[in-house]
Design a protein around this motif. Structure first.
Motif, PDB file in Angstrom:
ATOM      1  N   UNK A 571       4.677  -4.763  -2.833  1.00 55.25           N
ATOM      2  CA  UNK A 571       4.561  -4.042  -1.558  1.00 55.25           C
ATOM      3  C   UNK A 571       3.871  -2.698  -1.734  1.00 55.25           C
ATOM      4  N   UNK A 572       3.699  -2.286  -2.986  1.00 57.85           N
ATOM      5  CA  UNK A 572       3.053  -1.018  -3.257  1.00 57.85           C
ATOM      6  C   UNK A 572       1.662  -1.280  -3.803  1.00 57.85           C
ATOM      7  N   UNK A 573       0.676  -0.699  -3.135  1.00 55.70           N
ATOM      8  CA  UNK A 573      -0.706  -0.956  -3.520  1.00 55.70           C
ATOM      9  C   UNK A 573      -1.000  -0.491  -4.935  1.00 55.70           C
ATOM     10  N   UNK A 574      -0.328   0.577  -5.367  1.00 54.72           N
ATOM     11  CA  UNK A 574      -0.601   1.092  -6.687  1.00 54.72           C
ATOM     12  C   UNK A 574       0.000   0.253  -7.803  1.00 54.72           C
ATOM     13  N   UNK A 575       1.134  -0.401  -7.522  1.00 47.10           N
ATOM     14  CA  UNK A 575       1.824  -1.181  -8.554  1.00 47.10           C
ATOM     15  C   UNK A 575       1.483  -2.666  -8.511  1.00 47.10           C
ATOM     16  N   UNK A 576       0.963  -3.074  -7.363  1.00 43.73           N
ATOM     17  CA  UNK A 576       0.766  -4.517  -7.153  1.00 43.73           C
ATOM     18  C   UNK A 576      -0.046  -5.161  -8.287  1.00 43.73           C
TER      19      UNK A 576
END
Length: 855
Positions: A571-576
């Motif tokens: 759900x997090x663009x940085x962690x995806x």
């Protein structure tokens, strides 16, 4: 006795073939054998000089005559239908008591004794007037006398035909005997000494070759000593190939081990990562192993090992025993044929018998014909005088009835003689013709019937005996030349195999195949020559390993994206994107096409490492290193810099995923492999620390190669970390280079010794001799010579004998008719003469012209 020898040959054939399987003769070749072979050659020259093949264009008719003479094959039928010897005797007795059969076979003898009885009655009619009923003067007309004359002439022609038949039968008997003796002498000579067309080595040369092979295969022979020297001096190539093969297997086992492909914790809990490089490395290893197996080095090693396997240790003893086993049936066959042919070869029986046919056969036939001619001449005189006599003369017929009386009296004696000898010969024809038909139709089916009837135990060796008869003696293909070794069975480790399979297929073909692989490998090595280290498949494997970072190719499996502990990262663009990060600390971009194709995207995209993941996770809070994580390239965060619940969840999931990465890099559950020496200590062929690694000396020997005392390599599996596993896999680039370079060096060292010296030695001393025996011990000649013996004995000799018997009996039968006719003439002329003489007051005596008192 002349024509009994083929019957003995048939018996010897059956017994010889039966004994082929279990012959244990140890006589081998003696001086007497060589002498007998020379005498057989001389006999062939003697008996075959000027002998031509018989013209048997009417062979079917000749065979039908044999069937009739044999009593319609009753002897063969008795053997086929009976279940034991006693039953055979019973069936023969039943046949002999059959009136219809006996009347045909023994008819001439019956007629002999019947004619004696009739003669005794007729004789009294000549001596006693009371015995002559119906006495009166008869005056046959000219037509009756003419008919009588024609009948006599016809009988004379019939006797002429019988004479021709007898002469032709004698000629057939003589030609048949000559052909038979020539064929038997030729059979003996070829069997012992061999021939070129069709090719047959000969029993004596075959035994000599096998003896030479047996001697050559002695453990202390010069050949074995020289061969062992080559085997020992070329051991390095086998060791080099074994080292390379073990190395490839060791790496393949590592890459295929589930502990490395799908790593787990010590509790067997999945670490949810998969080795994406393991499968492509495994494929490359398969190609490299195939290149190794097809290379020149492996071909050399395989040839060396095959020769060592076949010609050393227990296999050598077994092969030598096989040579002895091969000799036993051949030597037994030789001994049986020696016993059969020796009397024929070493005595003058054949020549004497041939002379007897001329000195006795011709007079016997001629005497019967001459006697028949004399009787016919008397009959002709009687007929002529009776036909032309003047009935008005008072002394009419005095010479007529005397000539007639002489004719029928002598004819009766002739009938007894000819019917008697003809009957005896007709009885002899039964076993002779019966044996002929059995010989001509001999096959496995009849042998099986004989085996059942006479309990010969032919089936004890399986179908071997029956196959030998069908292939060698009754083969329908006249051009066939079967190899005898393919038909002789022996027991090998409890299994029945042919001698050809044991000696040729299991030994010669295996060794030849191994040497042929050297040629094929050399021809197929292309531009790389004999080099294994520069082989394209090896180079591709090394290039891929050099490019590989195994931990960087350890990627999360499909379960991570749906796992509740880590799913919030998506759900997090940085962690995806870090849900696809590897187990390596640093980012990694594969360049090898084999590794690129293994990537999920199938393109050379960078793979994020743990450090990049830690940096991105640090942007969501304050980073810290948990207790015990020292030396780990990642860290967790406090998630203090995010406020939204979703980011908080994503941050917590990131910490959990980082914890998974830590466990992946620190667990000690990966399975690594290494060599261990004879003492069980770990060993490495790469130089490290104080270890020099594998080194080649100036003499071509190797040290530091981890080989054990038994000249093999042992691989040990041990637990390791992902870092250890990654390092070890990368080291295989150098290890493979070392072992393949060793193969190249030892290939050069041993090429001449194995591909030339060893091959020439083995071919010259063993394989060529095996070829000579295998291709030379054939049996195609047996069928043609067996048929020549049958043609001479049966279709010539016995058929001629049957013709003579038929001529004898025909002469007797025609003479019997002639006697009856002449007796009638005698009775008519004598009665007329007696009555007419009585009208002048005197009556002559019956046989002499002396007057007697008038009654």
């Amino acid at each position: 006795m002349v024509f009994m020898r083929p019957q003995l040959l048939l018996t010897a054939l059956v017994l010889t073939v039966r004994n082929v399987a279990d012959a244990q003769s140890q006589s081998r070749i003696t001086a007497d054998d060589l002498t007998t072979a020379e005498q057989a050659k001389a006999k062939k020259t003697t008996f075959c000089d000027g002998v031509k093949e018989m013209d048997l264009g009417d062979k079917d008719n000749r065979k039908k005559r044999l069937e009739v003479a044999s009593g319609n094959r009753f002897l063969e039928a008795a053997i086929r239908e009976a279940s034991n010897e006693d039953e055979v005797a019973t069936k023969i007795q039943e046949k002999a008591s059959d009136f219809q059969y006996t009347s045909v076979v023994a008819g001439p003898l019956v007629m002999c004794f019947l004619s004696i009885f009739i003669y005794c009655f007729c004789c009294w009619t000549a001596c006693c007037k009371c015995c002559r009923c119906c006495r009166k003067s008869r005056n046959p007309g000219p037509f009756t006398k003419l008919v009588f004359a024609f009948l006599v002439a016809g009988l004379m022609c019939g006797l002429g035909v019988a004479a021709i038949l007898a002469r032709a039968g004698l000629a057939d008997a003589k030609d048949g005997y000559n052909l038979m003796t020539c064929a038997m002498a030729d059979f003996a000579h070829v069997t012992l000494s061999g021939q070129t067309t069709p090719p047959f080595l000969g029993l004596l040369p075959a035994i000599q070759e096998l003896e030479n092979l047996e001697s050559t295969l002695d453990a202390n022979s010069d050949f074995i000593t020289q061969l062992r020297g080559i085997i020992d001096s070329t051991a390095v190539i086998s060791e080099s190939v074994l080292l390379a093969s073990t190395t490839f297997t060791m790496l393949a086992d590592m890459m295929n081990d589930d502990a490395n492909v799908l790593p787990k914790e010590s509790t067997s809990t999945s670490l949810q990562h998969k080795c994406e490089a393991c499968q492509p490395i495994g494929r490359l290893l398969s190609s490299a192993s195939a290149a190794l197996d097809s290379g020149v080095g492996s071909a050399l090693a395989n040839a060396r090992e095959e020769v060592k396997k076949q010609l050393d240790g227990p296999a050598l003893t077994d092969l030598r025993s096989s040579m002895s086993s091969a000799m036993s049936p051949i030597d037994g066959f030789k001994e049986s044929l020696m016993n059969l042919f020796e009397p024929f070869i070493k005595s003058s029986t054949g020549e004497n018998a041939g002379k007897n046919i001329d000195s006795m056969g011709l007079p016997a036939v001629a005497s019967i014909i001459v006697l028949a001619i004399l009787i016919v001449m008397c009959a002709c005189c009687t007929a002529t005088c009776w036909l032309l006599c003047d009935r008005k003369r008072r002394n009419e017929g005095a010479y007529i009835h005397r000539c007639a009386c002489t004719t029928w009296c002598c004819g009766c004696w002739y009938i007894w003689l000819v019917f008697f000898f003809g009957g005896i010969m007709a009885i002899l024809c039964v076993p002779l013709a019966g044996t002929c038909l059995i010989m001509d139709d001999l096959d496995s089916n009849f042998l099986r019937d004989m085996d059942t009837t006479f309990k010969l135990n032919m089936s004890g060796s399986g179908d071997m005996i029956f196959n030998i008869v069908d292939e060698c003696f009754s083969n329908p293909d006249p051009n066939a030349n079967p190899e005898l070794l393919r038909l002789i069975n022996i027991t090998d480790n409890g299994t029945s195999v042919t001698m050809h399979h044991k000696i040729v297929v299991s030994t010669k073909d295996q060794i030849n195949s191994a040497f042929n692989r050297i040629t094929s490998a050399s021809a197929g090595s292309g531009s790389t020559g004999q080099s294994m280290s520069t082989d394209s498949n090896i180079q591709r494997l090394r290039t891929t390993i050099a490019d590989l970072q195994t931990d960087a190719m350890l990627l999360p499996d499909s379960s991570v994206a749906t796992d509740s502990n880590y799913a919030a990262m998506s759900s997090n663009a940085g962690l995806r994107d870090y849900l696809a990060s590897s187990g390596a600390c640093d980012d990694y971009t594969p360049t090898s096409s084999d590794l690129v194709s293994a990537m999920p995207s199938g393109t050379p995209m960078p793979v994020k490492g743990i450090r990049s993941f830690a940096t991105q996770l640090g942007s969501m809070g304050t980073g810290y290193t948990p207790i015990g994580w020292s030396g780990f390239c990642g860290q967790k965060v406090t998630c203090s810099l995010v406020a939204s619940p979703s980011d908080q969840s994503a941050c917590a999931a990131g910490n959990s995923f980082m914890d998974l990465k830590y466990r992946l890099r620190t667990v000690n559950t990966f399975k690594c492999r290494r060599f261990v020496d004879s003492t069980g200590r770990a060993c490495d062929i790469l130089p490290s620390g104080g270890n020099t690694g594998m080194v080649r000396s100036s003499s071509g020997t190797y040290s530091g190669d981890c080989v054990r005392s038994d000249r093999t390599w042992k691989v040990e599996t041990y637990a390791c970390t992902l870092s250890d596993f990654t390092t070890l896999v990368n080291q295989f680039n150098q290890i493979i280079n070392l072992v393949t370079q060793r193969i190249d060096d030892t290939t050069t060292d041993t090429m001449t010794q194995i591909s030339q010296d060893m091959k020439t030695l083995v071919n010259t001393k063993i394989l060529d001799k095996i070829d000579t025996v295998a291709a030379g011990v054939t049996c195609g000649f047996m069928g043609s010579m067996w048929q020549r013996i049958i043609d001479g004995f049966c279709y010539g000799g016995v058929n001629g004998f049957v013709s003579i018997v038929a001529a004898y009996n025909a002469c007797a039968a025609l003479t019997l008719i002639l006697v009856i006719l002449i007796y009638i003439v005698w009775r008519i002329t004598f009665d007329n003469y007696q009555f007419r003489s009585g009208q002048n007051g005197d009556r002559p005596s019956l046989l002499f012209n002396v007057p007697i008192a008038k009654e």
